[in-house]
Each structure stands twice: as C-alpha cells, then as structure tokens.
Design a protein around this motif. Structure first.
Motif, PDB file in Angstrom:
ATOM      1  N   PRO A  35       0.817  -1.215   0.000  1.00 46.28           N
ATOM      2  CA  PRO A  35       0.000   0.000   0.000  1.00 46.28           C
ATOM      3  C   PRO A  35       0.856   1.272   0.000  1.00 46.28           C
ATOM      4  O   PRO A  35       1.919   1.317   0.628  1.00 46.28           O
ATOM      5  N   THR A  36       0.382   2.260  -0.723  1.00 47.23           N
ATOM      6  CA  THR A  36       1.034   3.571  -0.766  1.00 47.23           C
ATOM      7  C   THR A  36      -0.039   4.623  -0.535  1.00 47.23           C
ATOM      8  O   THR A  36      -1.218   4.312  -0.448  1.00 47.23           O
ATOM      9  N   GLY A  37       0.361   5.849  -0.492  1.00 46.05           N
ATOM     10  CA  GLY A  37      -0.590   6.932  -0.314  1.00 46.05           C
ATOM     11  C   GLY A  37      -1.145   7.473  -1.621  1.00 46.05           C
ATOM     12  O   GLY A  37      -1.816   8.497  -1.632  1.00 46.05           O
ATOM     13  N   PHE A  38      -0.884   6.777  -2.718  1.00 47.82           N
ATOM     14  CA  PHE A  38      -1.348   7.254  -4.018  1.00 47.82           C
ATOM     15  C   PHE A  38      -2.767   6.756  -4.306  1.00 47.82           C
ATOM     16  O   PHE A  38      -3.209   5.751  -3.753  1.00 47.82           O
ATOM     17  N   PRO A  39      -3.471   7.466  -5.201  1.00 45.76           N
ATOM     18  CA  PRO A  39      -4.894   7.166  -5.423  1.00 45.76           C
ATOM     19  C   PRO A  39      -5.224   5.725  -5.808  1.00 45.76           C
ATOM     20  O   PRO A  39      -6.293   5.245  -5.437  1.00 45.76           O
ATOM     21  N   TRP A  40      -4.370   5.036  -6.532  1.00 42.01           N
ATOM     22  CA  TRP A  40      -4.699   3.681  -6.976  1.00 42.01           C
ATOM     23  C   TRP A  40      -4.108   2.622  -6.059  1.00 42.01           C
ATOM     24  O   TRP A  40      -4.056   1.452  -6.414  1.00 42.01           O
ATOM     25  N   GLY A  41      -3.659   3.043  -4.870  1.00 41.20           N
ATOM     26  CA  GLY A  41      -3.323   2.117  -3.800  1.00 41.20           C
ATOM     27  C   GLY A  41      -1.911   1.583  -3.774  1.00 41.20           C
ATOM     28  O   GLY A  41      -1.247   1.635  -2.761  1.00 41.20           O
ATOM     29  N   ASP A  42      -1.475   1.034  -4.885  1.00 41.49           N
ATOM     30  CA  ASP A  42      -0.158   0.410  -4.936  1.00 41.49           C
ATOM     31  C   ASP A  42       0.349   0.451  -6.370  1.00 41.49           C
ATOM     32  O   ASP A  42      -0.338   0.937  -7.273  1.00 41.49           O
TER      33      ASP A  42
END
Length: 167
Positions: A35-42
């Motif tokens: 998981p990342t903080g970007f809109p599409w998750g990863d």
C-alpha cells in the motif's frame, strides 16, 4: 495535429510505460502490492489503471463505446500478466492508428457515458491519454523510488535524445 505527432507521443508513452514495467521487475514481490498513499493504492493498481485507461479510450476512439474496466474483467495477479496484456493493447492501438490519417485528427468523436453524450476532437482525446499516463507514471516513479528502484528520468526530452542516439 498530425498523425505523425500523435505517433511520436505514443512512442514516448510506450517507452515510458516499458521503463516502469522494467523497473518493477526488480522489486521484491511484496512491494508489487504494498500500500502507498497514491490514489490507486499500490504499484500494481496504478499500472493497471494506466493500462485500463489506454484500453478504454481506444475502444471509445475505435468503436465509440464504453467498455468495462479491465480490472473487473481480467485477472492481473503478476507483473508479467500486466506486461503481456499491455503488449496486446499496444498492438491493438497500432492497428487502429494504421487506419487513421491527418484529416482524421480533427474529426469529432461522439460517445455516450452515463451522464450523457460527449463530443470531442479526436486528437484531443489521443493527447489526453498520453497526458493521463504521464501523471500516473510519475506516481509509479515515486513509488519505485521510495522502494529504492528509481526509474530515473522519464522526460520526453530524454526519450527524444535516446531516439536520436544522443543519450
């Protein structure tokens, strides 16, 4: 806008996509879906989103219809699955481009979405997809860099230099 200009932008787009996919092969498997903080998750979700956008818009250009999201209709459990499907999409897009000419660039594209009918100039839609990919590839590059696998520069100018044998 000429078809050759569009083709140049898509050559760049394909190069930059391939760079992201290539760097992603270096990741440990768990980072593919971390998981990342970007809109599409990863990274996986972001790459699939870019691919899905290319697929969806090609269907609008070519058939004037909205298609279901790829993520809903196809399984992409691995990077290899994404890369293979992307290659198919590139080929389908190139086949479509082979049916176009310069006059087609200014044609009006009409398609229906749930909110109603849309009308757009074809070349505007074609450029939109490249621009959209640039936005999300920058997110992929940030993810890859945070994982320690920076793809390096992804500028159009770098691509042009590489293409000219200057880099």
């Amino acid at each position: 806008m000429k078809l050759s200009d569009i083709q140049l932008l898509y050559d760049y787009n394909d190069w930059a996509n391939q760079l992201m996919l290539s760097k992603a092969t270096e990741l440990p498997p768990e980072q593919w879906t971390q998981p990342t903080g970007f809109p599409w998750g990863d990274l996986r979700g972001t790459l699939i989103h870019i691919l899905d956008t290319e697929y969806s818009w090609r269907n609008i250009w070519q058939h004037q219809r909205i298609v279901p999201d790829l993520a809903e209709s196809e399984a992409f459990p691995t990077l290899e699955a994404v890369a293979a499907r992307w290659k198919e999409e590139e080929q389908a897009r190139q086949a479509y481009f082979s049916t176009l000419n310069d006059d087609a660039m200014d044609s009006i594209l009409r398609y229906d979405i749930p909110e109603g009918r849309r009308e757009r100039v074809l070349w505007h839609c074609l450029v939109h997809v490249v621009n959209h990919g640039t936005q999300h590839r920058s997110e992929c590059a940030a993810m890859l860099t945070s994982f320690g696998y920076s793809p390096g520069d992804i500028d159009l100018t770098l691509f042009l230099n590489i293409r000219a044998g200057l880099a």
